[in-house]
Design a protein around this motif. Structure first.
Motif, PDB file in Angstrom:
ATOM      1  N   PRO A   1       0.795  -1.231   0.000  1.00  0.00           N
ATOM      2  CA  PRO A   1       0.000   0.000   0.000  1.00  0.00           C
ATOM      3  C   PRO A   1       0.834   1.291   0.000  1.00  0.00           C
ATOM      4  CG  PRO A   1       0.207  -0.791   2.235  1.00  0.00           C
ATOM      5  CD  PRO A   1       0.971  -1.761   1.370  1.00  0.00           C
ATOM      6  N   TYR A   2       2.121   1.175  -0.290  1.00  0.00           N
ATOM      7  CA  TYR A   2       2.995   2.338  -0.197  1.00  0.00           C
ATOM      8  C   TYR A   2       3.063   3.150  -1.488  1.00  0.00           C
ATOM      9  CZ  TYR A   2       4.356  -0.264   3.937  1.00  0.00           C
ATOM     10  OH  TYR A   2       4.315  -0.949   5.107  1.00  0.00           O
ATOM     11  N   ALA A   3       3.066   2.471  -2.631  1.00  0.00           N
ATOM     12  CA  ALA A   3       3.125   3.159  -3.920  1.00  0.00           C
ATOM     13  C   ALA A   3       2.705   2.187  -5.010  1.00  0.00           C
ATOM     14  CB  ALA A   3       4.537   3.678  -4.201  1.00  0.00           C
ATOM     15  N   SER A   4       1.568   2.438  -5.630  1.00  0.00           N
ATOM     16  CA  SER A   4       1.105   1.562  -6.711  1.00  0.00           C
ATOM     17  C   SER A   4       0.261   2.377  -7.688  1.00  0.00           C
ATOM     18  CB  SER A   4       0.292   0.387  -6.164  1.00  0.00           C
ATOM     19  OG  SER A   4      -0.839   0.840  -5.445  1.00  0.00           O
ATOM     20  N   ALA A   5       0.180   1.888  -8.914  1.00  0.00           N
ATOM     21  CA  ALA A   5      -0.541   2.605  -9.959  1.00  0.00           C
ATOM     22  C   ALA A   5      -2.037   2.636  -9.675  1.00  0.00           C
ATOM     23  CB  ALA A   5      -0.286   1.947 -11.311  1.00  0.00           C
ATOM     24  N   SER A   6      -2.667   3.750 -10.026  1.00  0.00           N
ATOM     25  CA  SER A   6      -4.123   3.834  -9.945  1.00  0.00           C
ATOM     26  C   SER A   6      -4.727   2.904 -10.997  1.00  0.00           C
ATOM     27  CB  SER A   6      -4.577   5.277 -10.203  1.00  0.00           C
ATOM     28  OG  SER A   6      -4.140   5.711 -11.486  1.00  0.00           O
ATOM     29  N   LYS A   7      -6.031   2.676 -10.915  1.00  0.00           N
ATOM     30  CA  LYS A   7      -6.682   1.736 -11.829  1.00  0.00           C
ATOM     31  C   LYS A   7      -6.532   2.144 -13.285  1.00  0.00           C
ATOM     32  CE  LYS A   7     -10.087  -0.126  -8.584  1.00  0.00           C
ATOM     33  NZ  LYS A   7     -11.531  -0.300  -8.272  1.00  0.00           N
ATOM     34  N   ASN A   8      -6.506   3.450 -13.546  1.00  0.00           N
ATOM     35  CA  ASN A   8      -6.353   3.913 -14.931  1.00  0.00           C
ATOM     36  C   ASN A   8      -4.880   4.107 -15.319  1.00  0.00           C
ATOM     37  OD1 ASN A   8      -5.625   6.244 -13.592  1.00  0.00           O
ATOM     38  ND2 ASN A   8      -7.314   7.482 -14.380  1.00  0.00           N
ATOM     39  N   TYR A   9      -3.995   3.770 -14.422  1.00  0.00           N
ATOM     40  CA  TYR A   9      -2.540   3.846 -14.632  1.00  0.00           C
ATOM     41  C   TYR A   9      -2.086   5.263 -15.009  1.00  0.00           C
ATOM     42  CZ  TYR A   9       1.990   1.561 -15.058  1.00  0.00           C
ATOM     43  OH  TYR A   9       3.299   1.150 -14.836  1.00  0.00           O
ATOM     44  N   LYS A  10      -2.714   6.245 -14.383  1.00  0.00           N
ATOM     45  CA  LYS A  10      -2.331   7.630 -14.650  1.00  0.00           C
ATOM     46  C   LYS A  10      -1.778   8.347 -13.423  1.00  0.00           C
ATOM     47  CE  LYS A  10      -5.464   8.408 -18.552  1.00  0.00           C
ATOM     48  NZ  LYS A  10      -6.568   9.234 -19.107  1.00  0.00           N
ATOM     49  N   ASP A  11      -1.791   7.663 -12.273  1.00  0.00           N
ATOM     50  CA  ASP A  11      -1.335   8.279 -11.041  1.00  0.00           C
ATOM     51  C   ASP A  11      -0.755   7.182 -10.149  1.00  0.00           C
ATOM     52  OD1 ASP A  11      -0.825  10.201  -9.146  1.00  0.00           O
ATOM     53  OD2 ASP A  11      -2.914  10.521  -8.570  1.00  0.00           O
ATOM     54  N   VAL A  12      -0.070   7.611  -9.086  1.00  0.00           N
ATOM     55  CA  VAL A  12       0.453   6.681  -8.092  1.00  0.00           C
ATOM     56  C   VAL A  12      -0.304   6.910  -6.791  1.00  0.00           C
ATOM     57  CG1 VAL A  12       2.499   5.795  -6.926  1.00  0.00           C
ATOM     58  CG2 VAL A  12       2.713   6.825  -9.193  1.00  0.00           C
ATOM     59  N   GLU A  13      -0.737   5.833  -6.172  1.00  0.00           N
ATOM     60  CA  GLU A  13      -1.510   5.911  -4.930  1.00  0.00           C
ATOM     61  C   GLU A  13      -0.734   5.260  -3.788  1.00  0.00           C
ATOM     62  OE1 GLU A  13      -5.911   5.563  -7.062  1.00  0.00           O
ATOM     63  OE2 GLU A  13      -5.017   3.785  -6.124  1.00  0.00           O
ATOM     64  N   GLY A  14      -0.982   5.740  -2.566  1.00  0.00           N
ATOM     65  CA  GLY A  14      -0.358   5.132  -1.399  1.00  0.00           C
ATOM     66  C   GLY A  14       0.297   6.151  -0.495  1.00  0.00           C
ATOM     67  N   LEU A  15       0.991   5.653   0.512  1.00  0.00           N
ATOM     68  CA  LEU A  15       1.612   6.515   1.505  1.00  0.00           C
ATOM     69  C   LEU A  15       2.674   7.431   0.890  1.00  0.00           C
ATOM     70  CD1 LEU A  15       2.023   7.338   4.468  1.00  0.00           C
ATOM     71  CD2 LEU A  15       3.640   5.431   4.681  1.00  0.00           C
ATOM     72  N   ALA A  16       3.553   6.878   0.058  1.00  0.00           N
ATOM     73  CA  ALA A  16       4.657   7.668  -0.496  1.00  0.00           C
ATOM     74  C   ALA A  16       4.171   8.860  -1.319  1.00  0.00           C
ATOM     75  CB  ALA A  16       5.585   6.776  -1.316  1.00  0.00           C
ATOM     76  N   PRO A  17       3.297   8.660  -2.310  1.00  0.00           N
ATOM     77  CA  PRO A  17       2.855   9.825  -3.077  1.00  0.00           C
ATOM     78  C   PRO A  17       2.080  10.840  -2.248  1.00  0.00           C
ATOM     79  CG  PRO A  17       1.597   7.876  -3.701  1.00  0.00           C
ATOM     80  CD  PRO A  17       2.745   7.414  -2.870  1.00  0.00           C
TER      81      PRO A  17
END
Length: 252
Positions: free
Chosen positions: A31-47
């Motif tokens: 859950p720290y840094a992974s692509a959004s469902k549309n692969y246009k953003d990064v989601e998680g704690l780091a971003p």
């Protein structure tokens, strides 16, 4: 709810005047840094931390999801300003520009067979053993430079647990809460492998490019931003929201 509304308004108003930059982020480390469902953003704690720190300095950071090996390669080549998340080690410290304060600290967790007892392990305990790692990931010097440990790289942290469950490796190294999330998605693995203990904790960073003309500039601005959000309470709120969402449900 009040914090969420405040954060939304703060980000919306601040973004109007903010300078925009693009930062590479790992696309497959939930859950720290992974692509959004549309692969246009990064989601998680780091971003969340990176965006808040930069925004405090009048900079809107757009996070671009990239496979981790390419994420770092682009930074080394100077085609990207920076990439998160990286361990500062003997292998990385001369390749990139690092800010002084880590984005956050994460545990390095050893996984083994479900039949093994949970216990305190050291890097020396891994000597002579075949230990799974993830291609392109950065690890502490004490671990990666120990030639007595038989390193067995794989494409993802999930693949490490699959190799461990099939008996192809004896141990696997996963970071923080990644393992519990994988085991929740893969109950077939949960009955075969388990976390044995935390072997180390280390800070993670946004590594900036030495070849990009603005790498040093934005490394300094991120550090200023981290200090500001730590002082004004924004950082603590981000960590609390993350812990409330994940840590209580997947504590080791």
């Amino acid at each position: 709810m009040g914090f969420i509304v405040f954060t939304f308004v703060f980000f919306t108003l601040s973004s109007v005047l903010a300078k925009t930059i693009v930062i590479n982020g790992e696309d497959d480390w939930a859950p720290y840094a992974s692509a959004s469902k549309n692969y246009k953003d990064v989601e998680g704690l780091a971003p969340d931390i990176v965006k808040a720190a930069f925004l405090s300095q009048g900079i809107k950071a757009i996070t671009r999801p990239v496979p981790f090996a390419r994420c770092l390669h682009e930074v080394e080549q100077g085609s990207a300003i920076g990439c998160f998340d990286t361990v500062m080690s003997s292998e990385t410290k001369d390749l990139y520009i690092f800010h002084a304060t880590p984005l956050f600290t994460v545990d390095m967790v050893i996984y083994g067979s479900a039949n093994e007892p949970k216990r305190a392990l050291t890097f020396k305990d891994l000597e002579g053993k075949t230990v799974g790692t993830t291609n392109g990931y950065t690890y502490p010097t004490e671990f990666i430079s120990n030639k007595k440990i038989k390193h067995s790289p794989g494409p993802t942290e999930k693949s490490q647990l699959e190799k461990l469950a099939s008996g192809r490796i004896q141990y696997a190294i996963l970071w923080g809460l990644t393992g519990p999330l994988v085991l929740k998605e893969r109950p077939d693995l949960a009955g075969k492998v388990k976390p044995l203990g935390v072997i180390s904790s280390t800070g993670l960073y946004l590594s900036f490019s030495k070849k990009h003309k603005e790498g040093a500039k934005y490394a300094a601005l991120l550090e200023k931003g981290l200090q500001k959000i730590m002082a004004n309470g924004t950082y603590a709120k981000i960590i609390d929201n993350f812990n409330n969402k994940y840590l209580k449900a997947f504590s080791l």
